[in-house]
Design a protein around this motif. Structure first.
Motif, short mmCIF file in Angstrom:
data_model
loop_
_atom_site.label_atom_id
_atom_site.label_comp_id
_atom_site.label_asym_id
_atom_site.label_seq_id
_atom_site.Cartn_x
_atom_site.Cartn_y
_atom_site.Cartn_z
N ALA A 197 58.27 33.08 69.53
CA ALA A 197 58.86 31.88 70.09
C ALA A 197 57.77 31.01 70.71
N ARG A 198 58.02 29.72 70.77
CA ARG A 198 57.04 28.78 71.31
C ARG A 198 56.68 29.10 72.76
N ASP A 199 57.64 29.60 73.52
CA ASP A 199 57.39 29.89 74.93
C ASP A 199 56.99 31.35 75.18
N LYS A 248 50.66 39.13 75.81
CA LYS A 248 49.20 39.23 75.63
C LYS A 248 48.85 39.13 74.14
N GLU A 249 49.66 39.77 73.30
CA GLU A 249 49.42 39.74 71.85
C GLU A 249 49.47 38.31 71.32
N TYR A 250 50.46 37.55 71.73
CA TYR A 250 50.59 36.18 71.24
C TYR A 250 49.45 35.29 71.74
N ARG A 251 49.04 35.48 72.97
CA ARG A 251 47.91 34.70 73.48
C ARG A 251 46.65 34.98 72.67
N SER A 252 46.47 36.22 72.22
CA SER A 252 45.31 36.57 71.40
C SER A 252 45.44 35.99 70.00
N ILE A 253 46.64 36.04 69.44
CA ILE A 253 46.87 35.55 68.08
C ILE A 253 46.56 34.06 67.97
N LYS A 254 46.76 33.32 69.03
CA LYS A 254 46.53 31.87 68.98
C LYS A 254 45.08 31.52 68.66
N TYR A 255 44.16 32.44 68.87
CA TYR A 255 42.75 32.19 68.55
C TYR A 255 42.45 32.39 67.07
N LEU A 256 43.34 33.07 66.35
CA LEU A 256 43.07 33.36 64.94
C LEU A 256 42.94 32.11 64.09
#
Length: 198
Positions: A82-84, A88-96
């Protein structure tokens, strides 16, 4: 003249806008890293995390088809997170997306290894690429060559009682015997032993 809906405009222009924004997001990294010959080993769990969108059935309700009620709908690409989401996993994925963009531009090189590739062989293929037609994987157009070739796997009919691909990989990794591997292996659970050798 065809009437353009907001959905049509989003479908037509959002991918281009996303690519433009991704290119812009790595300007500083591109400048600092250019010419440094950076090589990145991509773990298999990162390949799975790179599936950012998946296919889903969107129901549009029940409609009459003759004298029958039929459930209708369509397939769509929906985000995995979800956008919101604040995990921790999603914050890391955003760098991919930035890492993949730098690889596309040749600023850094992505690699796999024989054992990382072998690890994918006994897993469902969709785990690393997506299962549905509309799934989107950040690495879909990126070549990730192995730095050390391919693992030798022995396959045959079941009456030969050969060990599974996974058991063969565990055995190969245990046989490496390097001091660093032994030190890491002694700290890991049996299920994590692949990560010590890769």
């Amino acid at each position: 003249m065809r009437f353009l809906t907001l959905e049509h405009l989003r479908f037509k222009y959002m991918p281009r806008l996303a690519m433009f924004l991704t290119r812009q997001s790595v300007i500083n990294a591109r400048r600092k890293l250019r010419g440094k010959n950076i090589r990145v080993l991509v773990d298999t769990n990162i390949l799975g995390k790179a599936v950012t969108h998946e296919s889903a059935w969107i129901s549009t309700g029940s409609k009459k088809w003759g004298d029958r009620d039929v459930e209708t709908g369509h397939m769509a690409r929906i985000p995995v997170h979800a956008r919101d989401c604040d995990s921790k996993e999603y914050r890391s994925i955003k760098y991919l997306a930035g890492i993949v963009q730098l690889a596309r531009e040749g600023v850094l090189s992505l690699f796999s290894s024989a054992e990382l590739d072998a690890e994918q062989d006994y897993q469902p293929i969709g785990r690393y690429r997506g299962y549905g037609y509309f799934d989107f994987n950040l690495f879909k157009d990126i070549s990730i060559p192995s730095i050390d070739g391919y693992a030798q796997v022995t396959l045959g009919p079941s009456y030969l009682n050969l060990p599974s691909c996974q058991e063969q990989q565990h055995q190969r990794i245990r046989n490496y015997g390097a001091p660093l591997f032994e030190a890491i292996y002694s700290k890991l659970d049996h299920d994590d032993s692949n990560d010590a050798g890769i």
